[in-house]
Design a protein around this motif. Sequence first.
Motif, short mmCIF file in Angstrom:
data_model
loop_
_atom_site.label_atom_id
_atom_site.label_comp_id
_atom_site.label_asym_id
_atom_site.label_seq_id
_atom_site.Cartn_x
_atom_site.Cartn_y
_atom_site.Cartn_z
N ASP A 1 -5.63 -0.78 -4.78
CA ASP A 1 -5.12 -1.40 -3.55
C ASP A 1 -6.11 -2.46 -3.07
O ASP A 1 -7.11 -2.13 -2.44
CB ASP A 1 -4.92 -0.33 -2.48
CG ASP A 1 -4.12 -0.85 -1.30
OD1 ASP A 1 -3.85 -2.07 -1.25
OD2 ASP A 1 -3.76 -0.05 -0.42
N GLU A 2 -5.84 -3.68 -3.38
CA GLU A 2 -6.70 -4.80 -2.99
C GLU A 2 -8.18 -4.49 -3.22
O GLU A 2 -9.00 -4.60 -2.30
CB GLU A 2 -6.46 -5.18 -1.51
CG GLU A 2 -5.00 -5.34 -1.19
CD GLU A 2 -4.75 -6.12 0.08
OE1 GLU A 2 -5.62 -6.91 0.47
OE2 GLU A 2 -3.67 -5.95 0.67
N SER B 1 0.83 -1.21 0.00
CA SER B 1 0.00 0.00 0.00
C SER B 1 0.86 1.25 0.00
O SER B 1 0.56 2.22 -0.70
CB SER B 1 -0.90 0.02 1.23
OG SER B 1 -1.78 -1.07 1.22
#
Lengths: 340, 323
Positions: free
Chosen positions: A160-161, A43
């Motif tokens: 991000d995910e 991240s």
Amino acid sequence: MAEVRLEGVTKRFGATVAVADLTLPVGDGEFVVLLGPTGAGKSTTLRLVAGLERADAGRVLIGGRDVTRAPPVERDVAFVFQQFALYPHLSVYDNLAFPLRAPARRTPADVVDRKVREVAALLRIESKLANRATQLSGGQMQRVAIGRALVRSPAVYLMDEPLSSLDAKLRAELRLELQRIQRDLGATILYVTHDQTEAMTMATRIGVMDRGRLVQLGTPRQIYEDPDDTYVATRLGQPAINLLPARLFEGTPMPRGTATVGARTEHLRITRATKGHAAGRVRWIEHLGDQNHLHIDVGAHKIVTLAEPDAGIDVGDPVDLALVGALWFDAAGARIRAGA
Amino acid sequence: MPAAGLSTAHSIVEPTPLARRIAGTIVIAYAVLALIPLVWIGLTSIKSPPDSISYPPKVLPWVDFEPTIEGYCNLFTTRSRQTPEYIASLPPADDRCEALARGKGMVVVGPSNYVPRFVNSVVIAFGSTVLAVVLGTLAAYGFSRFRVPLKDDLLFFILSTRMMPPIAVAIPIFLMYRELGLSDTRLGMILLYTSVNVSLAVWLLKGFIDEIPREYEEAAMIDGYTRLQAFVKVVLPQATTGIAATAIFCLIFAWNEYAFAVLLTSGSAQTAPPFIPIIIGEGGQDWPAVAAGTTLFLLPILAFTILLRKQLLRGITFGAVRK
Ligand SMILES: Nc1ncnc2c1ncn2[C@@H]1O[C@H](COP(=O)(O)OP(=O)(O)O)[C@@H](O)[C@H]1O
Ligand SMILES: [Mg+2]
């Protein structure tokens, strides 16, 4: 679309080194996936590219321009957060329009409307445009979140995910959609996940991260078949690669200095032992329907491998193991490439 | 806390009917207990002065006593005693208050100071509330989002200003205000109440803003908004609950404040609380007028609280059931 380069980027939070001397080139139109466990610095890497964090050392380049010190607004990136993706006080329509209505962008109202409807159609959420963002299912919310990025045509998409809070079915569906969108738009995407299926299926290249470092960068195939060390080898593969001490395979030819043998399912031939002496014993079988996971005790070590349901092996059976090509690692865990 | 959220933050265990009934009984009993003084004030405001102090007390209107608007008349007017001949020489009374006054051998000579005092209260309470909430929101946002040097010490210092009763610093403030010419000015009172309230506002609002994920602003800033624009477009709309709750707390304090008002205001900036209890009628305290002044004084807070009761309830739970 544009290429993105991180050059020797380091980011610390107090004593924690979140990203350490990271060099990562992302080509124009490439889909690079950063893979690694929680806390690996994935991240932070995205946030450094977005300008939400300022690098302590190194440079960030987007489209050849040095943006290391530029604020987010000047970087022309779009970010999809894992959570908190939508503004709860706005409708779906307004959420999608929000980036276009930014003072820095000044998009005419009719263009905003066209773009929003286009993206809503692409993500199949047209019927939800008037809903409040809080009145959507998890999957729909995530689509809108991705849509908020797609309404713009930024230099690079940072994700991000984005799929991690979804159930398996939706995840599979959105995975395909993202790939299609990436192909259609020729988008540059830097994507973070700790899900190996996402990494394997979507990436043009995978960057494996560990404690702030980029351990290896390569195509999914390279990362799977040709890992640089045991850490990378354990990132991909279902069931995970078996790491066993070399002495268990006395008699098998292997390079000098091999301390650990990495054996994936396809490297292992399991046969029911016919002689009196067996290498191991089947402790447990997990039935997955089309395939079985065999849990085998080899001395004090455990091996997990796949077997066809009709292989005729049962719990408690003595089995023999044979290696059919395998990955060799030295005592430090680094790969010894055969013939090298 | 999921993304733009699921709206069920309530207890999973539903209370049983019996538990509900017991809870309901307790709430009603408490409400009655709490409302008795207010009802009594309301009743007193429609009594005549002798009825208001009779013993045993007169409780039921039209049964025990005859309601009258005399209290409200006395609240809003000043009167002077005249000779019966003079009163007889006047043209017929043109309103109820004048008629009531003449019945007692008096004439209305002008308005009382109640309305200007009430206006002072409105200006000072709302002014200081707006200031405290604006300053508090900005400060809370700063403390919540930025790396402020000595942040914890500053926050503790802000909190510590509430640790002693404000009136403990009455004398220094009195002297200071006299020096600065702030005594008996609306500005002085607004500044004073703001400085008392702003610490509460900072702490309350910081709690609320901390709960708003910073990803919202980050997303907005990536999308091309400046931090200030993101604050206005994204943070403020989500902080309305907290802002409303904070505003009510500040307003109630400033509206009801008595000690400093007595000390620092006497004339042009006097608020209603020090004015109401000293309403004097003939032969001492005019209780119906005092009660009338108090009743009217309660109404704005009552209205404001009912208007914002949803936010207030959420505010009291400090964001626990925010979504
Ligand atoms: N704002 C921050 N303050 C302090 N430490 C942080 C902050 N952000 C990340 N870290 C730390 O940096 C490391 C990497 O975090 P992160 O990039 O979020 O990892 P990942 O996304 O791979 O899970 C972790 O040890 C994390 O605790
Ligand atoms: Mg992360």
